[in-house]
Design an enzyme around this catalytic site. Structure first.
Site, PDB file in Angstrom:
ATOM      1  N   LYS A 129       0.813  -1.217   0.000  1.00 26.58           N
ATOM      2  CA  LYS A 129       0.000   0.000   0.000  1.00 26.58           C
ATOM      3  C   LYS A 129       0.850   1.273   0.000  1.00 26.58           C
ATOM      4  O   LYS A 129       0.341   2.349  -0.285  1.00 26.58           O
ATOM      5  CB  LYS A 129      -0.959  -0.004   1.190  1.00 26.58           C
ATOM      6  CG  LYS A 129      -2.026  -1.078   1.058  1.00 26.58           C
ATOM      7  CD  LYS A 129      -3.142  -0.911   2.071  1.00 26.58           C
ATOM      8  CE  LYS A 129      -4.287  -1.883   1.820  1.00 26.58           C
ATOM      9  NZ  LYS A 129      -3.959  -3.259   2.256  1.00 26.58           N
TER      10      LYS A 129
HETATM   11  C1  LIG Z   1      -4.688  -4.371   1.739  1.00 25.61           C
HETATM   12  C2  LIG Z   1      -3.981  -5.673   1.719  1.00 25.61           C
HETATM   13  C3  LIG Z   1      -4.393  -6.738   0.882  1.00 25.61           C
HETATM   14  C4  LIG Z   1      -5.636  -6.658   0.031  1.00 25.61           C
HETATM   15  O1  LIG Z   1      -5.474  -5.799  -1.052  1.00 25.61           O
HETATM   16  P1  LIG Z   1      -6.754  -5.288  -1.884  1.00 25.61           P
HETATM   17  O2  LIG Z   1      -6.232  -4.310  -2.852  1.00 25.61           O
HETATM   18  O3  LIG Z   1      -7.669  -4.670  -0.863  1.00 25.61           O
HETATM   19  O4  LIG Z   1      -7.367  -6.486  -2.516  1.00 25.61           O
HETATM   20  C5  LIG Z   1      -3.632  -7.895   0.854  1.00 25.61           C
HETATM   21  N1  LIG Z   1      -2.531  -8.029   1.633  1.00 25.61           N
HETATM   22  C6  LIG Z   1      -2.115  -7.044   2.465  1.00 25.61           C
HETATM   23  C7  LIG Z   1      -0.913  -7.276   3.299  1.00 25.61           C
HETATM   24  C8  LIG Z   1      -2.816  -5.827   2.525  1.00 25.61           C
HETATM   25  O5  LIG Z   1      -2.391  -4.867   3.352  1.00 25.61           O
END
Ligand SMILES: *Cc1c(COP(=O)(O)O)cnc(C)c1O
Length: 431
Positions: free
Chosen positions: A107
């Site tokens: 993210k």
């Molecule tokens: C947010 C997150 C996900 C999921 O990602 P999406 O884009 O919401 O499908 C998977 N793994 C981790 C570690 C995350 O922080």
């Protein structure tokens, strides 16, 4: 580039307003009016290109002339100033590590790009001040806090559920200071989310403050997630095989960016949406019925989503044609028991340490490869295993070494404001 709202296509916006407002006036998600096909030549020459050049090619059509290329390049350089290595851990199978950023999760990419673009638009437009209001179940908060730290013209307010995020995650949101405020909510993640949604619709707040969200519904967080699919392709192109990517999915922003890259011509033949027990999409691909459910808690908690907001964008990429969607996307769901076993097995066999989310991605990929042995597979490791220390150490029955940036966090002081109801959020925002 123009964007339209997926609720009502007559509601259109340029990139700037889509970023500033997050959602359309009808609360629909924005989607680009045109998906650009990139020239074949670009993919033929990709091995010789720099990260920034690849990212510029991918994102420019969606930004258009709203940010000058030199500025856009600066934003991209800041966004991508860490590594995205692909490591082969088995025959025909590799991991794409997305955890080398400042908060150790993928993210960071979307959060940094959004901070850069929003910061640019605020400065250019003399917009007085914008408040980014965001609810987090863990990883979003840290990435957003870090990405927006010190960005002029932006205040960040993060709501997180008291006692329900990991210690490292809490430190990442509460120790930065400056323009970042953390509100510790006596309640669940859903309560945080509800408060945020209420605030967006509360004129007594929005008259006073310009609010925007930093969840993956925002195009400036969603679209840059394409970058690392291109960067991974650059590294596995030499395998000279059909490619399948497996993405551990929750809100489906990440995989949706990959599918968009494929639609633009990136030669990935197939995607796997790997789910934990929150399996609404796995069921949809079997039955063609989309039946959202209340989310259940798992050890891969960033994927505990019962009604993924970005899935509507996935459908749009395939023009809502179910059989086209099935050709490009498979989905499987796994229990916590399976996930723990995978963490243990992979460690025993290869020495590689998975986090619970990556482990679900690994399982999805293995399942697909069982029936398709002519593919080369890549799964996304979306967070560093130390972010889920308790689970991983318990499964492996050993201590994991902490990276230095985490060691430093432990010495920093937590600063949060406790709230337990909407009125307290409201008075905080009105002060
Ligand atoms: C947010 C997150 C996900 C999921 O990602 P999406 O884009 O919401 O499908 C998977 N793994 C981790 C570690 C995350 O922080």
């Amino acid at each position: 580039m123009k964007y339209f709202s997926l609720n009502d296509r007559s509601h259109t916006s340029n990139f700037e307003n889509a970023v500033l407002n997050g959602l359309g006036p009808d609360r629909g998600l924005y989607f680009p009016q045109e998906v650009k096909k990139l020239p074949k030549q670009f993919f033929e020459q990709i091995s010789s290109l720099l990260k920034t050049e690849i990212a510029m090619e991918a994102i420019s059509p969606y930004v258009g002339d709203e940010i000058p290329p030199s500025e856009l390049e600066k934003i991209i350089k800041q966004t991508l100033d860490f590594e995205f290595p692909v490591k082969k851990i088995e025959e025909n199978l590799a991991v794409l590590e997305l955890f080398h950023g400042p908060t150790l999760a993928f993210k960071d990419v979307g959060a940094r790009f959004m901070a850069g673009t929003l910061g640019y638009f605020i400065k250019k437009g003399n917009i007085p001040k914008v408040t980014v209001l965001v609810a987090t179940s863990g990883d979003t908060g840290g990435a957003v806090a870090r990405g927006f730290l010190g960005v002029e013209g932006i205040d960040v307010v993060i709501l997180y559920p008291k006692g329900k995020v990991s210690e490292i995650q809490e430190k990442q949101l509460t120790t930065l200071g400056q323009n970042i405020k953390a509100l510790e909510v006596d309640g669940s993640f859903d309560d945080c989310q509800t408060m945020v949604k209420t605030a967006f619709l509360d004129p007594e707040i929005t008259r006073q403050r310009k609010l925007t969200s930093a969840n993956s519904i925002n195009v400036a967080r969603w679209l840059p997630q394409m970058f690392y699919y291109f960067l991974a392709y650059q590294q596995v192109k030499k395998e000279d095989q059909k490619l399948v990517f497996s993405v551990p999915s929750g809100n489906f922003g990440n995989i949706c960016a990959g599918l968009l890259a494929k639609e633009m011509g990136l030669p990935i033949h197939h995607f796997v949406a790997a789910n934990n027990e929150n399996d609404v999409v796995t069921r949809f691909l079997k039955t063609q019925k989309y039946e959202p459910a209340t989310s259940v808690q798992t050890i891969s908690n960033a994927m505990d989503v019962g009604d993924p907001s970005n899935f509507i964008r996935v459908l749009e990429i395939f023009s809502n044609n179910f059989s086209d969607l099935q050709k490009s996307l498979s989905s499987y769901s796994f229990s916590d028991g399976h996930t723990r076993e995978a963490i243990k097995d992979v460690h025993d066999k290869t020495g590689y340490i998975l986090d619970p989310h990556g482990a679900v991605g690994y399982l999805g990929l293995k399942k697909f490869l069982e029936k398709h042995d002519d593919y080369f597979g890549v799964f996304l490791e979306t967070a560093h295993p130390v972010k889920f220390l308790e689970t991983v150490e318990a499964v492996l029955n050993k201590k994991i070494q902490l990276p230095p940036e985490i060691e430093n966090l432990n010495q920093k002081e937590k600063r949060s404001i406790e709230i337990s109801n909407y009125d307290q959020l409201k008075s905080f925002l009105r002060d």
